[in-house]
Design an enzyme around this catalytic site. Structure first.
Site, PDB file in Angstrom:
ATOM      1  N   GLY A  12       0.821  -1.216   0.000  1.00 58.52           N
ATOM      2  CA  GLY A  12       0.000   0.000   0.000  1.00 58.52           C
ATOM      3  C   GLY A  12       0.845   1.253   0.000  1.00 58.52           C
ATOM      4  O   GLY A  12       0.537   2.234   0.681  1.00 58.52           O
ATOM      5  N   ARG A  15       0.032   5.759  -1.662  1.00 53.31           N
ATOM      6  CA  ARG A  15      -0.538   7.013  -1.143  1.00 53.31           C
ATOM      7  C   ARG A  15      -0.651   6.932   0.381  1.00 53.31           C
ATOM      8  O   ARG A  15      -0.358   5.901   0.992  1.00 53.31           O
ATOM      9  CB  ARG A  15      -1.913   7.290  -1.768  1.00 53.31           C
ATOM     10  CG  ARG A  15      -2.922   6.206  -1.459  1.00 53.31           C
ATOM     11  CD  ARG A  15      -4.311   6.591  -1.952  1.00 53.31           C
ATOM     12  NE  ARG A  15      -5.290   5.752  -1.302  1.00 53.31           N
ATOM     13  CZ  ARG A  15      -6.088   4.891  -1.929  1.00 53.31           C
ATOM     14  NH1 ARG A  15      -6.035   4.779  -3.233  1.00 53.31           N
ATOM     15  NH2 ARG A  15      -6.955   4.161  -1.248  1.00 53.31           N
ATOM     16  N   ASN A  89       1.043  -2.542   5.387  1.00 52.46           N
ATOM     17  CA  ASN A  89       0.308  -1.287   5.572  1.00 52.46           C
ATOM     18  C   ASN A  89      -1.009  -1.248   4.809  1.00 52.46           C
ATOM     19  O   ASN A  89      -1.964  -0.626   5.273  1.00 52.46           O
ATOM     20  CB  ASN A  89       1.210  -0.120   5.132  1.00 52.46           C
ATOM     21  CG  ASN A  89       0.404   1.144   4.863  1.00 52.46           C
ATOM     22  OD1 ASN A  89       0.004   1.848   5.792  1.00 52.46           O
ATOM     23  ND2 ASN A  89       0.105   1.413   3.597  1.00 52.46           N
ATOM     24  N   SER A 141      -4.714  -0.555  14.015  1.00 53.41           N
ATOM     25  CA  SER A 141      -5.535   0.654  14.161  1.00 53.41           C
ATOM     26  C   SER A 141      -6.056   0.727  15.583  1.00 53.41           C
ATOM     27  O   SER A 141      -6.226  -0.312  16.239  1.00 53.41           O
ATOM     28  CB  SER A 141      -6.729   0.585  13.203  1.00 53.41           C
ATOM     29  OG  SER A 141      -7.692   1.573  13.544  1.00 53.41           O
ATOM     30  N   TYR A 154     -13.606  -4.298   9.986  1.00 54.07           N
ATOM     31  CA  TYR A 154     -12.306  -3.605  10.030  1.00 54.07           C
ATOM     32  C   TYR A 154     -11.644  -3.794  11.401  1.00 54.07           C
ATOM     33  O   TYR A 154     -10.455  -4.133  11.498  1.00 54.07           O
ATOM     34  CB  TYR A 154     -12.544  -2.123   9.736  1.00 54.07           C
ATOM     35  CG  TYR A 154     -11.311  -1.265   9.712  1.00 54.07           C
ATOM     36  CD1 TYR A 154     -10.461  -1.265   8.602  1.00 54.07           C
ATOM     37  CD2 TYR A 154     -10.993  -0.426  10.782  1.00 54.07           C
ATOM     38  CE1 TYR A 154      -9.332  -0.452   8.578  1.00 54.07           C
ATOM     39  CE2 TYR A 154      -9.875   0.381  10.756  1.00 54.07           C
ATOM     40  CZ  TYR A 154      -9.055   0.367   9.658  1.00 54.07           C
ATOM     41  OH  TYR A 154      -7.940   1.169   9.623  1.00 54.07           O
ATOM     42  N   LYS A 158      -8.128  -5.666  12.347  1.00 51.46           N
ATOM     43  CA  LYS A 158      -7.018  -4.956  12.992  1.00 51.46           C
ATOM     44  C   LYS A 158      -6.667  -5.571  14.348  1.00 51.46           C
ATOM     45  O   LYS A 158      -5.504  -5.580  14.750  1.00 51.46           O
ATOM     46  CB  LYS A 158      -7.368  -3.467  13.139  1.00 51.46           C
ATOM     47  CG  LYS A 158      -7.522  -2.739  11.796  1.00 51.46           C
ATOM     48  CD  LYS A 158      -6.249  -2.810  10.978  1.00 51.46           C
ATOM     49  CE  LYS A 158      -6.293  -1.964   9.724  1.00 51.46           C
ATOM     50  NZ  LYS A 158      -5.025  -1.981   8.987  1.00 51.46           N
ATOM     51  N   ILE A 187      -5.771   9.627  11.175  1.00 50.54           N
ATOM     52  CA  ILE A 187      -4.724  10.262  10.370  1.00 50.54           C
ATOM     53  C   ILE A 187      -5.369  10.818   9.095  1.00 50.54           C
ATOM     54  O   ILE A 187      -6.183  10.129   8.470  1.00 50.54           O
ATOM     55  CB  ILE A 187      -3.632   9.233   9.989  1.00 50.54           C
ATOM     56  CG1 ILE A 187      -3.121   8.464  11.219  1.00 50.54           C
ATOM     57  CG2 ILE A 187      -2.481   9.915   9.243  1.00 50.54           C
ATOM     58  CD1 ILE A 187      -2.485   9.288  12.305  1.00 50.54           C
TER      59      ILE A 187
HETATM   60  P1  NAI Z   1      -5.371   4.731   1.941  1.00 48.55           P
HETATM   61  O1  NAI Z   1      -6.708   4.212   1.560  1.00 48.55           O
HETATM   62  O2  NAI Z   1      -5.056   6.167   1.722  1.00 48.55           O
HETATM   63  O3  NAI Z   1      -4.232   3.854   1.247  1.00 48.55           O
HETATM   64  C1  NAI Z   1      -4.301   2.462   1.267  1.00 48.55           C
HETATM   65  C2  NAI Z   1      -3.197   1.873   0.439  1.00 48.55           C
HETATM   66  O4  NAI Z   1      -3.387   0.455   0.398  1.00 48.55           O
HETATM   67  C3  NAI Z   1      -3.214   2.354  -0.997  1.00 48.55           C
HETATM   68  O5  NAI Z   1      -1.868   2.456  -1.447  1.00 48.55           O
HETATM   69  C4  NAI Z   1      -3.917   1.219  -1.737  1.00 48.55           C
HETATM   70  O6  NAI Z   1      -3.518   1.118  -3.081  1.00 48.55           O
HETATM   71  C5  NAI Z   1      -3.415   0.037  -0.947  1.00 48.55           C
HETATM   72  N1  NAI Z   1      -4.273  -1.149  -1.097  1.00 48.55           N
HETATM   73  C6  NAI Z   1      -5.561  -1.308  -0.685  1.00 48.55           C
HETATM   74  N2  NAI Z   1      -6.002  -2.529  -1.054  1.00 48.55           N
HETATM   75  C7  NAI Z   1      -4.970  -3.143  -1.699  1.00 48.55           C
HETATM   76  C8  NAI Z   1      -4.810  -4.401  -2.341  1.00 48.55           C
HETATM   77  N3  NAI Z   1      -5.795  -5.312  -2.389  1.00 48.55           N
HETATM   78  N4  NAI Z   1      -3.604  -4.694  -2.910  1.00 48.55           N
HETATM   79  C9  NAI Z   1      -2.604  -3.797  -2.882  1.00 48.55           C
HETATM   80  N5  NAI Z   1      -2.695  -2.592  -2.305  1.00 48.55           N
HETATM   81  C10 NAI Z   1      -3.872  -2.264  -1.727  1.00 48.55           C
HETATM   82  O7  NAI Z   1      -5.179   4.324   3.478  1.00 48.55           O
HETATM   83  P2  NAI Z   1      -4.330   4.986   4.645  1.00 48.55           P
HETATM   84  O8  NAI Z   1      -5.220   5.888   5.403  1.00 48.55           O
HETATM   85  O9  NAI Z   1      -3.030   5.470   4.158  1.00 48.55           O
HETATM   86  O10 NAI Z   1      -4.138   3.695   5.581  1.00 48.55           O
HETATM   87  C11 NAI Z   1      -2.989   2.881   5.540  1.00 48.55           C
HETATM   88  C12 NAI Z   1      -3.117   1.832   6.638  1.00 48.55           C
HETATM   89  O11 NAI Z   1      -3.264   2.476   7.895  1.00 48.55           O
HETATM   90  C13 NAI Z   1      -4.341   0.930   6.470  1.00 48.55           C
HETATM   91  O12 NAI Z   1      -4.021  -0.381   6.866  1.00 48.55           O
HETATM   92  C14 NAI Z   1      -5.334   1.535   7.422  1.00 48.55           C
HETATM   93  O13 NAI Z   1      -6.263   0.582   7.872  1.00 48.55           O
HETATM   94  C15 NAI Z   1      -4.430   2.006   8.542  1.00 48.55           C
HETATM   95  N6  NAI Z   1      -5.015   3.040   9.378  1.00 48.55           N
HETATM   96  C16 NAI Z   1      -5.326   4.271   8.866  1.00 48.55           C
HETATM   97  C17 NAI Z   1      -5.885   5.240   9.679  1.00 48.55           C
HETATM   98  C18 NAI Z   1      -6.219   6.608   9.200  1.00 48.55           C
HETATM   99  O14 NAI Z   1      -6.727   7.387  10.012  1.00 48.55           O
HETATM  100  N7  NAI Z   1      -5.968   6.963   7.965  1.00 48.55           N
HETATM  101  C19 NAI Z   1      -6.191   4.952  11.084  1.00 48.55           C
HETATM  102  C20 NAI Z   1      -5.801   3.637  11.514  1.00 48.55           C
HETATM  103  C21 NAI Z   1      -5.232   2.735  10.681  1.00 48.55           C
END
Ligand code: NAI
Length: 246
Positions: A12, A15, A89, A141, A154, A158, A187
């Site tokens: 991931g 972004r 991630n 998370s 979710y 987690k 975040i």
């Molecule tokens: P985002 O949605 O902005 O980015 C997610 C990334 O994962 C992207 O690069 C996407 O292409 C990739 N991805 C999703 N499904 C995929 C798949 N099947 N194969 C390959 N790549 C895949 O998410 P964000 O906010 O950057 O979150 C990153 C991590 O942090 C996640 O695991 C999320 O659950 C966790 N998280 C985020 C929080 C937040 O407030 N943004 C809070 C707590 C945890």
């Protein structure tokens, strides 16, 4: 011949938090293999890292496809002769009240967020064990620690990551391979941008620091856990959440 740099595999990475992690590890001197579904977006991250002298390669992989994920990690190990850091991630949400939740929403989230981490750890660890050095960092998370209405799938994924990480930490500790979770709070990323303003206001009320986190806050913790400095930390869940779960 093995790559001179330590190699980090980050899912991931195109972004949000993943992108910040890729750039932080590249800045710390790792060669980073960044994967996501969209290779074009990853190329932007490769370029941004290169402009600062960092070394990142991009690969399009759907991590929900176990065979593709395993093959990608095995290919990276073969190419670089090592695998030092694994950061799971990538994650998705399919929110909804649990009484109305479809099986597919449960399965998709569990497969992408939890099973993929099991699959990648299994593929990456043999090399770490042989090297007697390794870092597994799983992005959990606060939802996995305290639950969240509308996110049973979710939160379960987690929380599952936490149990899995602690078990892996116990299995691999004797080989000096550590496994830890980072649990982000709220975040600012694409994942949270979609929430309605009234929800964001409610969330702010339960954050003691009274602000949302930034992707670099998570990346800094991951970079620390990936470093030699963190060699005595394993099986932990480190919340980076403005005090939400204190
Ligand atoms: P985002 O949605 O902005 O980015 C997610 C990334 O994962 C992207 O690069 C996407 O292409 C990739 N991805 C999703 N499904 C995929 C798949 N099947 N194969 C390959 N790549 C895949 O998410 P964000 O906010 O950057 O979150 C990153 C991590 O942090 C996640 O695991 C999320 O659950 C966790 N998280 C985020 C929080 C937040 O407030 N943004 C809070 C707590 C945890």
């Amino acid at each position: 011949m093995a790559n001179e740099k330590r190699v980090a595999y980050v899912t991931g990475g195109s972004r949000g938090i993943g992108e910040a992690i890729v750039l932080a590890l590249a800045a710390d001197g790792f060669h980073v293999v960044a994967v996501a579904r969209n290779k074009e977006k990853l190329e932007g991250v490769v370029k941004a890292a290169a402009e600062k002298g960092g070394s990142v390669e991009a690969e399009a992989v759907d991590i929900a496809d176990s065979a593709a994920l395993t093959a990608s990690i095995e290919k990276a190990i073969e190419k670089h002769g090592r695998m030092d850091v694994l950061v799971n991630n990538a994650g998705i949400t399919r929110d909804g009240l649990f009484m109305r939740m479809e099986d597919k929403d449960w399965d998709d989230v569990l497969n992408t967020n939890l099973k993929s981490a099991f699959v990648s750890c299994r593929a990456a660890t043999r090399t770490m064990i042989r090297a007697k050095w390794g870092r597994i960092i799983n992005i959990s998370s606060v939802a996995g620690m305290i639950g969240n209405a509308g996110q049973v799938n979710y939160a379960a994924s987690k929380a599952g990551l936490i149990g899995m990480t602690k078990s892996i930490a116990r299995e691999l500790a004797g080989k000096q391979v550590t496994a830890n979770c980072v649990a982000p709070g709220f975040i600012t990323t694409d994942m949270t941008d979609v929430l309605p303003p009234q929800i964001k206001e409610k969330v702010l009320e339960i954050i003691p620091l009274r602000r949302f986190g930034e992707t670099k806050d998570i990346a800094a913790m991951v970079a620390f856990l990936a470093s030699d400095k963190a060699g005595y930390i394993t099986g932990q869940v480190i919340a980076v959440d403005g005090g939400m779960t204190m």
